[in-house]
Design an enzyme around this catalytic site. Structure first.
Site, PDB file in Angstrom:
ATOM      1  N   HIS B  52       0.860  -1.215  -0.124  1.00  0.00           N
ATOM      2  CA  HIS B  52      -0.093  -0.119   0.054  1.00  0.00           C
ATOM      3  C   HIS B  52       0.987   1.168  -0.200  1.00  0.00           C
ATOM      4  CE1 HIS B  52      -4.051  -1.837   1.674  1.00  0.00           C
ATOM      5  NE2 HIS B  52      -3.409  -2.645   0.730  1.00  0.00           N
ATOM      6  N   GLU B  54       1.079   3.738   1.765  1.00  0.00           N
ATOM      7  CA  GLU B  54       1.572   4.287   3.265  1.00  0.00           C
ATOM      8  C   GLU B  54       2.658   3.448   3.587  1.00  0.00           C
ATOM      9  OE1 GLU B  54      -1.708   3.614   2.411  1.00  0.00           O
ATOM     10  OE2 GLU B  54      -3.035   5.090   3.543  1.00  0.00           O
ATOM     11  N   CYS B  82      -5.863   1.975   5.704  1.00  0.00           N
ATOM     12  CA  CYS B  82      -6.702   0.721   6.295  1.00  0.00           C
ATOM     13  C   CYS B  82      -5.942   0.313   7.608  1.00  0.00           C
ATOM     14  CB  CYS B  82      -6.370  -0.337   5.050  1.00  0.00           C
ATOM     15  SG  CYS B  82      -5.046  -1.059   5.138  1.00  0.00           S
ATOM     16  N   CYS B  85      -2.263  -0.115   7.297  1.00  0.00           N
ATOM     17  CA  CYS B  85      -1.317   0.947   7.406  1.00  0.00           C
ATOM     18  C   CYS B  85      -1.469   1.792   8.610  1.00  0.00           C
ATOM     19  CB  CYS B  85      -1.891   1.850   6.056  1.00  0.00           C
ATOM     20  SG  CYS B  85      -1.396   0.827   4.493  1.00  0.00           S
TER      21      CYS B  85
END
Lengths: 156, 156
Positions: B52, B54, B82, B85
Site C-alpha cells: 500500500h 502508506e 486501512c 497501514c
C-alpha cells in the site's frame, strides 16, 4: 498433528531470528499441506518497522504463488498477529490464522502494541478469516523468555 | 497552506500510479517541512498485497532516516489508511495522519476493506497518533473516479 508440525516450524524460525538479534516472532504459511513460506521478524536487520514475521511471510508467499490471493492458506504465527498483520492476512484472503502467544504477552515484554485482539479486529472489520488462538501457548511464550535473556535485545 | 501542498504531492503521486495501472492511493511523509518520502500503491506492480502507499512510504522513510522511529513525522494519505497501514503508522510512532477520502469510499469502489475507521483503531488500540480526516475530500475522492474510468482497472 499437522498444526503442531507447522507451528513448530514457525517457532524454530523465530528461534533462528532471536539468535541473529531479531525479535521473537515467526510465521509460516501453508496451503494444502505445502509450506509456502516461513520467516521471522527482520525489523532490526532490514531497518524496516513493517518487517514483521507475518508481513514477510505474506510477501514471500505472493512471490512464490505468483499472485496476491492467498485463499486456502493458513498462517501459523508464534504470536497473535498485530492489527497490521491481521489486516494484511485479510487483504491476502488467508483462510485461517493459528497463533500461539497473545498480543498482551508481547506487550508485557515491552513491545509498543496497538493492542487490539484478532477477535475484535474480525468482528469490527467484518472479516471472514477464521482464528484459532492459544495454540501451543506455553511453547510460544517461551520464545519471549528466550529473547528476553539475550544481551542485546531491543523491543520497539 | 503546507498541509494542502503536501496532500497535493500525495494526490499527484496517486495520479502517476493510476496512469501506470496501479490503484488510486498515494502517501507522503513529512518531517519538519521536509519531504521524506512520497509513494503510490504498487500492489499490482510488485505483486505484493502489502505494498500500500502508506507502507511503501514508511519503508522508504525508515531507509532515508536510517531508523524505525518516525516521531515528529506527519503522513498525508489520499485515503484513510486501512487498519494495516494505520497500525504501521502506530509502530513507526508517526505523530499525525492527515487523510482525504474515507475507507468507506474505497469500499464503494470495490476494495475489500477490513473497514475499521482510524478513529476506532485509535480508541481501541489506545494509540497516541493524531488524526485529521476529510482533508481535500472531494479532490481525493476524484482519484477513485479517475481510476474507475481506466480500462484495465482492478480492485482487490
Amino acid at each position: 498433528m499437522n498444526n503442531e508440525k507447522f507451528m513448530r516450524l514457525a517457532i524454530n524460525k523465530a528461534k533462528q531470528g532471536i539468535k541473529k538479534g531479531q525479535t521473537p516472532f515467526g510465521a509460516c504459511i501453508v496451503k494444502n499441506v505445502n509450506i509456502i513460506s516461513c520467516t521471522h521478524n527482520v525489523v532490526w536487520k532490514n531497518n524496516d518497522i513493517t518487517a514483521h514475521a507475518e508481513i514477510n511471510a505474506i510477501r514471500t508467499a505472493c512471490r512464490k504463488l505468483k499472485g496476491i490471493d492467498l485463499s486456502e492458506c493458513t498462517i501459523y504465527s508464534t504470536c497473535e498477529p498485530c492489527p497490521m498483520c491481521f489486516t494484511a492476512c485479510h487483504w491476502a484472503k488467508i483462510d485461517k490464522i493459528i497463533f500461539g502467544a497473545r498480543i498482551k504477552d508481547a506487550q508485557k515484554f515491552g513491545f509498543n502494541e496497538c493492542a487490539i485482539s484478532n477477535k475484535k479486529m474480525k468482528q469490527s472489520g467484518k472479516s471472514p478469516i477464521e482464528i484459532i488462538g492459544d495454540f501451543l501457548r506455553e511453547e510460544n511464550i517461551s520464545l519471549f523468555k528466550l529473547w528476553f535473556g539475550q544481551k542485546n535485545k531491543k523491543a520497539y
